[in-house]
Design an enzyme around this catalytic site. Structure first.
Site, PDB file in Angstrom:
ATOM      1  N   VAL A 138      36.463  36.495  38.094  1.00 44.92           N
ATOM      2  CA  VAL A 138      36.082  37.644  38.917  1.00 44.92           C
ATOM      3  C   VAL A 138      36.886  38.884  38.547  1.00 44.92           C
ATOM      4  CG1 VAL A 138      36.039  38.527  41.286  1.00 44.92           C
ATOM      5  CG2 VAL A 138      35.326  36.175  40.822  1.00 44.92           C
ATOM      6  N   GLU A 139      38.143  38.709  38.247  1.00 44.73           N
ATOM      7  CA  GLU A 139      39.006  39.851  37.966  1.00 44.73           C
ATOM      8  C   GLU A 139      38.726  40.498  36.610  1.00 44.73           C
ATOM      9  OE1 GLU A 139      41.031  41.395  39.832  1.00 44.73           O
ATOM     10  OE2 GLU A 139      41.577  40.043  41.460  1.00 44.73           O
ATOM     11  N   SER A 140      38.535  39.677  35.576  1.00 46.07           N
ATOM     12  CA  SER A 140      38.446  40.246  34.223  1.00 46.07           C
ATOM     13  C   SER A 140      37.396  39.613  33.329  1.00 46.07           C
ATOM     14  CB  SER A 140      39.795  40.093  33.527  1.00 46.07           C
ATOM     15  OG  SER A 140      40.094  38.698  33.327  1.00 46.07           O
TER      16      SER A 140
END
Length: 224
Positions: A138-140
């Site tokens: 989700v972050e990267s």
């Protein structure tokens, strides 16, 4: 006695007197020198002995004070060094009931990426590998070079720390931060993820998950 013999006899007598005087002077000088050396040696020996005794007495006092202090400390203060170190390096998430949370899977294309680094961080901080993988997704989307408009960097989008684009460092620090939040909120994974996304200050301010659409969507992307 002819004149020559008289001169020789006279010179010989003068020589003997001079030799005797020189010999006596030499003996006197040697005696004085020895006396001076002996006196100096005795003085030095006495001085050294006095200093040594003083130092030994002082060392003995310090040693006994340390022993007494150590005995007192050992009987009144428990040894918590190992426990403290373990707590600092491995925040526990034992209070989390992981069965209450369904962590969403990552995409097939990202399976296997950084698996060893993730496994190491999971074991070190007692966080499920699946959670670390999903947070990275989700972050990267598993891109270690991503930098957000706010300055968050790397796989787990860290805001602080050095060398954040290095995958090993990023995963380690990101997992440590996440585990710290899980512990802080007594195993409540929703609050931990909300703090990871919006900051613990906002979780405290709103008394729970902040009413930010981004944060609420963030939670639904990671857990059911």
């Amino acid at each position: 006695m002819n004149p020559v013999e008289h001169v020789i006899s006279t010179r010989q007598a003068e020589f003997e007197r001079a030799f005797e005087a020189a010999k006596q002077s030499s003996t006197t000088f040697e005696t004085k020198l020895n006396e001076r050396l002996n006196a100096t040696t005795e003085q030095k020996t006495t001085s050294i002995q006095t200093v040594t005794d003083a130092e030994l007495n002082r060392a003995r006092e310090v040693y006994e004070a340390l022993i007494n202090q150590a005995d007192t400390t050992s009987t009144t203060v428990p040894n918590t060094t190992a426990e403290t170190t373990a707590t600092e390096t491995k925040p526990t998430t034992e209070s989390t009931n992981w069965s209450n949370y369904q962590i969403k899977p990552i995409s097939a294309e990202n399976e296997g990426k950084y698996s060893e680094l993730i496994k190491t961080a999971a074991a070190k901080y007692d966080v499920p590998e699946a959670l670390i993988k999903r947070v990275i997704q989700v972050e990267s989307n598993f891109n270690p070079s991503v930098v957000s408009s706010a300055g968050a960097t790397g796989l787990m989008q860290l805001m602080y720390g050095s060398n954040r684009t290095d995958p090993a460092t990023n995963i380690d620090l990101g997992t440590k931060q996440l585990a710290g939040y899980i512990k802080k909120y007594d195993g409540d994974l929703k609050l931990a993820l909300a703090a990871y996304n919006a900051g613990p200050g906002n979780v405290s301010k709103y008394g729970g998950v902040p009413p930010f659409k981004e944060t609420q969507n963030y939670l639904t992307k990671i857990i059911e």
